[in-house]
Design a protein around this motif. Structure first.
Motif, PDB file in Angstrom:
ATOM      1  N   LEU A  60       0.834  -1.203   0.000  1.00  0.00           N
ATOM      2  CA  LEU A  60       0.000   0.000   0.000  1.00  0.00           C
ATOM      3  C   LEU A  60       0.872   1.257   0.000  1.00  0.00           C
ATOM      4  CD1 LEU A  60      -2.686  -1.088   2.628  1.00  0.00           C
ATOM      5  CD2 LEU A  60      -3.073  -0.743   0.176  1.00  0.00           C
ATOM      6  N   LEU A  61       1.958   1.210   0.761  1.00  0.00           N
ATOM      7  CA  LEU A  61       2.861   2.358   0.851  1.00  0.00           C
ATOM      8  C   LEU A  61       3.421   2.717  -0.517  1.00  0.00           C
ATOM      9  CD1 LEU A  61       4.513   4.410   2.525  1.00  0.00           C
ATOM     10  CD2 LEU A  61       6.248   2.618   2.793  1.00  0.00           C
ATOM     11  N   LEU A  62       3.885   1.718  -1.261  1.00  0.00           N
ATOM     12  CA  LEU A  62       4.470   1.960  -2.574  1.00  0.00           C
ATOM     13  C   LEU A  62       3.458   2.579  -3.536  1.00  0.00           C
ATOM     14  CD1 LEU A  62       6.601  -1.287  -3.026  1.00  0.00           C
ATOM     15  CD2 LEU A  62       7.401   1.001  -2.399  1.00  0.00           C
ATOM     16  N   CYS A  63       2.212   2.151  -3.438  1.00  0.00           N
ATOM     17  CA  CYS A  63       1.158   2.719  -4.302  1.00  0.00           C
ATOM     18  C   CYS A  63       0.924   4.194  -3.970  1.00  0.00           C
ATOM     19  CB  CYS A  63      -0.136   1.928  -4.146  1.00  0.00           C
ATOM     20  SG  CYS A  63      -0.078   0.256  -4.814  1.00  0.00           S
ATOM     21  N   VAL A  64       0.838   4.486  -2.681  1.00  0.00           N
ATOM     22  CA  VAL A  64       0.598   5.872  -2.253  1.00  0.00           C
ATOM     23  C   VAL A  64       1.767   6.763  -2.665  1.00  0.00           C
ATOM     24  CG1 VAL A  64       0.283   7.408  -0.274  1.00  0.00           C
ATOM     25  CG2 VAL A  64      -0.894   5.205  -0.332  1.00  0.00           C
ATOM     26  N   LEU A  65       2.999   6.303  -2.425  1.00  0.00           N
ATOM     27  CA  LEU A  65       4.173   7.100  -2.771  1.00  0.00           C
ATOM     28  C   LEU A  65       4.257   7.364  -4.273  1.00  0.00           C
ATOM     29  CD1 LEU A  65       6.947   5.568  -0.461  1.00  0.00           C
ATOM     30  CD2 LEU A  65       5.704   7.721  -0.152  1.00  0.00           C
ATOM     31  N   SER A  66       3.871   6.383  -5.071  1.00  0.00           N
ATOM     32  CA  SER A  66       3.902   6.574  -6.523  1.00  0.00           C
ATOM     33  C   SER A  66       2.937   7.673  -6.957  1.00  0.00           C
ATOM     34  CB  SER A  66       3.582   5.265  -7.244  1.00  0.00           C
ATOM     35  OG  SER A  66       2.224   4.888  -7.046  1.00  0.00           O
ATOM     36  N   GLN A  67       1.765   7.721  -6.346  1.00  0.00           N
ATOM     37  CA  GLN A  67       0.796   8.773  -6.669  1.00  0.00           C
ATOM     38  C   GLN A  67       1.282  10.142  -6.168  1.00  0.00           C
ATOM     39  OE1 GLN A  67      -1.736   8.530  -8.592  1.00  0.00           O
ATOM     40  NE2 GLN A  67      -1.876   6.301  -8.801  1.00  0.00           N
ATOM     41  N   LEU A  68       1.878  10.156  -4.991  1.00  0.00           N
ATOM     42  CA  LEU A  68       2.405  11.416  -4.452  1.00  0.00           C
ATOM     43  C   LEU A  68       3.506  11.975  -5.350  1.00  0.00           C
ATOM     44  CD1 LEU A  68       2.550  10.622  -0.623  1.00  0.00           C
ATOM     45  CD2 LEU A  68       1.049  12.278  -1.746  1.00  0.00           C
ATOM     46  N   MET A  69       4.320  11.092  -5.911  1.00  0.00           N
ATOM     47  CA  MET A  69       5.384  11.554  -6.809  1.00  0.00           C
ATOM     48  C   MET A  69       4.806  12.170  -8.081  1.00  0.00           C
ATOM     49  SD  MET A  69       8.624   8.973  -6.540  1.00  0.00           S
ATOM     50  CE  MET A  69       7.720   7.433  -6.554  1.00  0.00           C
ATOM     51  N   ASN A  70       3.689  11.653  -8.542  1.00  0.00           N
ATOM     52  CA  ASN A  70       3.030  12.247  -9.712  1.00  0.00           C
ATOM     53  C   ASN A  70       2.586  13.676  -9.421  1.00  0.00           C
ATOM     54  OD1 ASN A  70       3.338  10.167 -11.503  1.00  0.00           O
ATOM     55  ND2 ASN A  70       1.331   9.256 -11.132  1.00  0.00           N
ATOM     56  N   PHE A  71       2.047  13.883  -8.206  1.00  0.00           N
ATOM     57  CA  PHE A  71       1.611  15.234  -7.826  1.00  0.00           C
ATOM     58  C   PHE A  71       2.824  16.151  -7.634  1.00  0.00           C
ATOM     59  CE2 PHE A  71      -2.165  12.813  -6.167  1.00  0.00           C
ATOM     60  CZ  PHE A  71      -3.073  13.330  -7.074  1.00  0.00           C
ATOM     61  N   ALA A  72       3.897  15.612  -7.014  1.00  0.00           N
ATOM     62  CA  ALA A  72       5.110  16.406  -6.807  1.00  0.00           C
ATOM     63  C   ALA A  72       5.729  16.816  -8.142  1.00  0.00           C
ATOM     64  CB  ALA A  72       6.122  15.611  -5.977  1.00  0.00           C
ATOM     65  N   LEU A  73       5.600  15.946  -9.121  1.00  0.00           N
ATOM     66  CA  LEU A  73       6.114  16.227 -10.464  1.00  0.00           C
ATOM     67  C   LEU A  73       5.480  17.488 -11.028  1.00  0.00           C
ATOM     68  CD1 LEU A  73       8.038  14.743 -12.454  1.00  0.00           C
ATOM     69  CD2 LEU A  73       5.991  13.778 -13.517  1.00  0.00           C
ATOM     70  N   ALA A  74       4.180  17.668 -10.757  1.00  0.00           N
ATOM     71  CA  ALA A  74       3.459  18.844 -11.255  1.00  0.00           C
ATOM     72  C   ALA A  74       3.688  20.069 -10.375  1.00  0.00           C
ATOM     73  CB  ALA A  74       1.967  18.533 -11.337  1.00  0.00           C
TER      74      ALA A  74
END
Length: 420
Positions: free
Chosen positions: A270-284
């Motif tokens: 679950l952690l890896l999934c959440v972090l991957s989505q957070l990185m997408n937002f950080a990218l923007a």
């Protein structure tokens, strides 16, 4: 040739802060003093910087091996890992079980910007946010701008002059199922183990999502573990949550604005999934976080000798702060100032409430040139040996004057920090 500006209809924004400081700077009185600085101050009236930071800055400036390539979107891996160990303790079950992670953020509000973006997208059934702290926070504006319905509350009870944990219980009780709680300075409430257990049981039953704020770990009590001890309660009860960990104040690198958004989940997948989505937002949002502040902090946290020296510098600040508060309370007592002043030493951290009403604060600003916010919450590190007598005498004078003036004074509740 005259052309109309595309910005013609843009009005000036409402000023959120800085007006008190602006008035202070325009005051030509030799006695003027400003007690509302955000940063921790030294006895000489300068922003405090841990002495270890000065040493590391010099070392880094002279290190020819440093790589100045862009950081990954997630940030500096060693910095994130060191920050998580600092926040939870290296033996915490979330660290051992690899279900705590983080993303490096920009500025003191970066973690809230990132977390709010995630919650807006992936918790669409939770659009009600309660922001609860010892003061009015800027986080509410971030959630409000994203379309959340925001309610704000303060732990501080201006009538009883104390942090009121019952307020938190009351808000939790009335809060709807599945809402979001953004909580800062919860450790200031000093709740018993029974109260924590009762609070967590109600939050779990209502499936409240928690978003904690740790803005100055180590400066509240001088003990790094004590300042985040409450997080272990939620970890042990199996809560999933976000936590904004800002490290700028704890090291005295205010201009760096460095921290992480920490994430705790039930398992690593679950952690890896959440972090991957957070990185997408950080990218923007910011693409790549800056390195300077992260390098300084990592160099200290990953070196046992420097780490111990830094902890010592925090304890020295906390001990000096407690001494200043004790002196303020004692001087007010010796002056015969009406009322009890125990609330000054009962509050943790660099900032705290004096417990004055609007008329008394106005007197201090206009008559004594002592600039403090309307809610009476000051930075106690701004008080030193050179100004403590003038400040305490002025407080005594303000209280005695307003008491004898016969004018109707606004109640303490009328200047609740929620409204400032």
């Amino acid at each position: 040739m005259t052309t109309l500006s595309v910005f013609l209809d843009v009005p000036p924004a409402q000023k959120l802060e800085g007006s008190l400081l602006k008035i202070y700077k325009q005051d030509d009185s030799s006695k003027k003093m400003f007690l509302a600085y955000k940063v921790c101050m030294t006895q000489e009236g300068q922003p405090w910087v841990s002495f270890v930071v000065h040493k590391i800055r010099l070392q880094l400036a002279q290190d020819p091996s440093l790589n100045y390539e862009y950081l990954p979107v997630m940030g500096m891996k060693s910095f994130i890992q060191a920050s998580l160990r600092l926040l939870f303790g290296k033996h915490s079950q979330v660290i051992v079980e690899n279900r705590a992670g983080g993303v490096q953020t920009v500025g003191d509000s970066g973690a809230f910007q990132l977390g709010a973006q995630f919650l807006k997208t992936w918790r669409q059934d939770s659009q009600i946010v309660y922001v609860i702290s010892s003061q009015k926070e800027r986080h509410g504006l971030i959630f409000q701008d994203m379309g959340f319905t925001v309610f704000e509350f303060s732990f501080w009870d201006p009538e009883q002059l104390c942090m009121d944990s019952n307020m938190l219980f009351s808000v939790v009780k009335q809060a709807p199922y599945g809402c979001i709680f953004v909580i800062g300075n919860i450790d200031h409430c000093k709740m018993t183990q029974y109260q924590w257990t009762k609070l967590m049981a109600t939050m779990k039953r209502k499936r409240i999502f928690l978003f904690f704020d740790i803005p100055y770990q180590g400066l509240a009590t001088g003990d790094l573990e004590e300042d985040t001890k409450f997080l272990q309660y939620f970890v042990s009860e199996g809560f999933e949550f976000f936590c904004s960990q800002s490290l700028s104040k704890s090291f005295g690198i205010y201009d760096e604005g460095v921290g992480i958004l920490a994430v705790v989940t039930l398992n690593n997948q679950l952690l890896l999934c959440v972090l991957s989505q957070l990185m997408n937002f950080a990218l923007a949002l910011w693409l790549n976080p800056p390195t300077s502040g992260a390098r300084i902090i990592t160099s200290i946290l990953c070196n046992p000798a420097l780490y111990e020296a830094w902890k010592l510098s925090l304890r020295e600040v906390a001990e000096h702060l407690l001494l200043i508060k004790e002196k303020v309370k004692e001087k007010l007592r010796l002056l015969g100032t009406p009322g009890s002043w125990d609330h000054i030493t009962n509050q943790n951290g660099t900032h705290g409430y004096l417990g004055l009403n609007y008329q008394q604060i106005e007197y201090l600003v206009k008559k004594k040139h002592i600039y403090i916010p309307k809610n009476g919450r000051i930075n106690f590190t701004c008080i030193n040996a050179c100004n403590i007598d003038y400040i305490t005498q002025s407080i005594n004078e303000a209280i005695c004057f307003t008491k004898s003036s016969g004018k109707k004074k606004p109640s303490r509740k009328s200047i609740s920090p929620n409204l400032e």
